[in-house]
Design an enzyme around this catalytic site. Structure first.
Site, PDB file in Angstrom:
ATOM      1  N   ASN A   9      33.124  38.113  25.188  1.00 42.46           N
ATOM      2  CA  ASN A   9      33.838  36.935  25.859  1.00 42.46           C
ATOM      3  C   ASN A   9      33.821  37.255  27.336  1.00 42.46           C
ATOM      4  O   ASN A   9      34.504  38.123  27.810  1.00 42.46           O
ATOM      5  CB  ASN A   9      35.554  36.991  25.326  1.00 42.46           C
ATOM      6  CG  ASN A   9      36.140  35.865  26.136  1.00 42.46           C
ATOM      7  OD1 ASN A   9      35.702  35.039  26.913  1.00 42.46           O
ATOM      8  ND2 ASN A   9      37.615  35.972  26.193  1.00 42.46           N
ATOM      9  N   TRP A  10      32.858  36.456  27.969  1.00 42.18           N
ATOM     10  CA  TRP A  10      32.674  36.735  29.168  1.00 42.18           C
ATOM     11  C   TRP A  10      33.715  36.146  30.337  1.00 42.18           C
ATOM     12  O   TRP A  10      34.049  36.419  31.359  1.00 42.18           O
ATOM     13  CB  TRP A  10      31.221  35.913  29.952  1.00 42.18           C
ATOM     14  CG  TRP A  10      30.044  36.591  29.377  1.00 42.18           C
ATOM     15  CD1 TRP A  10      29.943  37.776  28.541  1.00 42.18           C
ATOM     16  CD2 TRP A  10      28.718  36.280  29.755  1.00 42.18           C
ATOM     17  NE1 TRP A  10      28.592  38.118  28.045  1.00 42.18           N
ATOM     18  CE2 TRP A  10      27.774  37.151  28.957  1.00 42.18           C
ATOM     19  CE3 TRP A  10      28.168  35.206  30.372  1.00 42.18           C
ATOM     20  CZ2 TRP A  10      26.555  37.205  29.039  1.00 42.18           C
ATOM     21  CZ3 TRP A  10      26.552  35.167  30.418  1.00 42.18           C
ATOM     22  CH2 TRP A  10      25.894  36.089  29.755  1.00 42.18           C
ATOM     23  N   LYS A  11      34.801  35.371  29.653  1.00 42.57           N
ATOM     24  CA  LYS A  11      35.631  34.840  30.409  1.00 42.57           C
ATOM     25  C   LYS A  11      35.106  34.038  31.722  1.00 42.57           C
ATOM     26  O   LYS A  11      34.025  33.518  31.664  1.00 42.57           O
ATOM     27  CB  LYS A  11      36.674  35.507  30.842  1.00 42.57           C
ATOM     28  CG  LYS A  11      37.276  36.533  29.707  1.00 42.57           C
ATOM     29  CD  LYS A  11      38.459  37.446  30.025  1.00 42.57           C
ATOM     30  CE  LYS A  11      38.604  38.317  28.861  1.00 42.57           C
ATOM     31  NZ  LYS A  11      39.906  39.044  28.829  1.00 42.57           N
ATOM     32  N   GLU A  99      44.943  33.799  26.668  1.00 45.04           N
ATOM     33  CA  GLU A  99      44.997  33.629  28.053  1.00 45.04           C
ATOM     34  C   GLU A  99      45.189  31.982  27.930  1.00 45.04           C
ATOM     35  O   GLU A  99      45.638  31.414  29.085  1.00 45.04           O
ATOM     36  CB  GLU A  99      43.705  33.832  28.956  1.00 45.04           C
ATOM     37  CG  GLU A  99      43.659  35.465  29.078  1.00 45.04           C
ATOM     38  CD  GLU A  99      42.397  36.057  29.129  1.00 45.04           C
ATOM     39  OE1 GLU A  99      41.524  35.375  29.186  1.00 45.04           O
ATOM     40  OE2 GLU A  99      42.315  37.403  28.980  1.00 45.04           O
ATOM     41  N   GLY A 175      42.463  43.552  27.862  1.00 39.74           N
ATOM     42  CA  GLY A 175      42.226  43.912  29.523  1.00 39.74           C
ATOM     43  C   GLY A 175      43.050  44.897  29.815  1.00 39.74           C
ATOM     44  O   GLY A 175      43.252  45.390  31.155  1.00 39.74           O
ATOM     45  N   GLY A 236      35.939  41.591  25.734  1.00 43.96           N
ATOM     46  CA  GLY A 236      36.249  41.062  26.865  1.00 43.96           C
ATOM     47  C   GLY A 236      35.350  42.169  27.989  1.00 43.96           C
ATOM     48  O   GLY A 236      34.131  42.174  28.219  1.00 43.96           O
ATOM     49  N   GLY A 237      35.924  43.011  28.677  1.00 43.99           N
ATOM     50  CA  GLY A 237      35.553  43.815  29.639  1.00 43.99           C
ATOM     51  C   GLY A 237      34.220  44.532  29.226  1.00 43.99           C
ATOM     52  O   GLY A 237      33.320  44.417  30.054  1.00 43.99           O
TER      53      GLY A 237
HETATM   54  C1  PEP Z   1      39.411  39.413  25.109  1.00 42.93           C
HETATM   55  O1  PEP Z   1      39.367  38.898  26.303  1.00 42.93           O
HETATM   56  O2  PEP Z   1      39.286  38.794  24.184  1.00 42.93           O
HETATM   57  C2  PEP Z   1      39.730  40.947  25.340  1.00 42.93           C
HETATM   58  C3  PEP Z   1      39.738  41.423  23.963  1.00 42.93           C
HETATM   59  O3  PEP Z   1      39.367  41.542  26.292  1.00 42.93           O
HETATM   60  P1  PEP Z   1      39.262  43.038  26.681  1.00 42.93           P
HETATM   61  O4  PEP Z   1      38.184  43.569  25.738  1.00 42.93           O
HETATM   62  O5  PEP Z   1      38.803  43.255  28.054  1.00 42.93           O
HETATM   63  O6  PEP Z   1      40.722  43.684  26.133  1.00 42.93           O
END
Ligand code: PEP
Length: 253
Positions: A9-11, A99, A175, A236-237
């Site tokens: 998930n690049w957001k 989010e 995150g 995500g990250g």
């Molecule tokens: C996400 O955005 O779905 C997520 C799990 O982010 P991260 O891996 O950065 O916690």
């Protein structure tokens, strides 16, 4: 074996050029996915066609949308409909990321409409659920996720629910660098599967992939994914760093 998924998930990160470079680096690793394994890149809307064409030659790699609108079409400036995604040959879409729930007031009822539209348009929704820290501290997380599932999912038929992916994402772990322990993840995933079994029967419940999301990293993915009810991760990250995401893909069962 249930489908196992590494979903990035690049957001709202990475320029188009940075995204292309990241994708090139990951594809250059030439990880050959087994039939039951998939890698999905949920990218910003304008990048969807670029990403889809880059990954479309690779077996079991897909581009995904991070969101879609809950109305079919019309005067909704700035929004993207599920029909539009389908017309770009997109086959996955994240629905109900925390989010979106928090910053864009997406309710369980709105998410139910998104799921309907995705399924009508041959798009597999990756439906996110998960509790905030206060709920975990009050030890009411099981009831909380049960309500998320019942209000967004339970109107679906058995045939429809077989076509979705669930992502359990405890908000306190997204995150934050604070990952759920394998025991916490397995316990919740088993709980989610038992909720599905209670409504749709065990056979259906056993078919639905349930991903874990929340600070999945290269150094904890293997352990998390080894839990019997954890079918991969929504990341995500760590999905923004090629060597880390490559390692995460390689950690799939
Ligand atoms: C996400 O955005 O779905 C997520 C799990 O982010 P991260 O891996 O950065 O916690």
């Amino acid at each position: 074996m249930r489908t196992q998924i590494a979903a990035a998930n690049w957001k709202m990160n990475l320029t188009f050029q940075q995204g292309e470079k990241l994708l090139d680096e990951i594809l250059a690793a030439e990880i050959k996915l087994k039939d039951h394994q998939k890698t999905i890149f949920a990218v910003p809307f304008p990048y969807l066609t670029m990403t889809r064409s880059e990954v479309s030659d690779e077996k079991n790699y897909y581009a995904a949308a991070q969101n879609c609108y809950h109305k079919k079409s019309g005067a909704y400036t700035g929004e993207i409909s599920v029909e539009m995604l389908h017309s770009l040959n997109i086959t996955y879409c994240i629905v109900g990321h925390s989010e979106r729930r928090e910053y864009f007031s997406e309710t369980n009822a709105i998410l139910a409409e998104k799921l309907n539209l995705c399924l009508e348009n041959f798009i597999t929704p990756i439906f996110c659920c998960g509790e905030a820290l206060a709920i975990r501290e009050a030890e009411t997380q099981n009831e909380f996720v049960a309500q998320q599932l019942s209000e967004s999912l339970f109107h679906l038929s058995s045939e429809q629910v077989k076509k979705i992916v669930i992502a359990y994402e405890p908000i306190w772990a997204i995150g934050t660098g604070k990952t759920a322990t394998t025991d916490q993840a397995q316990e919740m995933h088993a709980h989610l599967r038992s909720i599905l079994a209670g409504h749709y029967g065990e056979n259906i419940a056993n078919e639905v992939p349930i991903l874990y999301g929340g600070s999945v990293k290269a150094n904890n993915a293997k352990e998390l994914f080894s839990c019997p009810d954890v079918d991969g991760g929504l990341v995500g990250g760590a999905s923004l760093v090629s060597k880390d995401f490559i390692e995460i893909i390689r950690s799939l069962k």
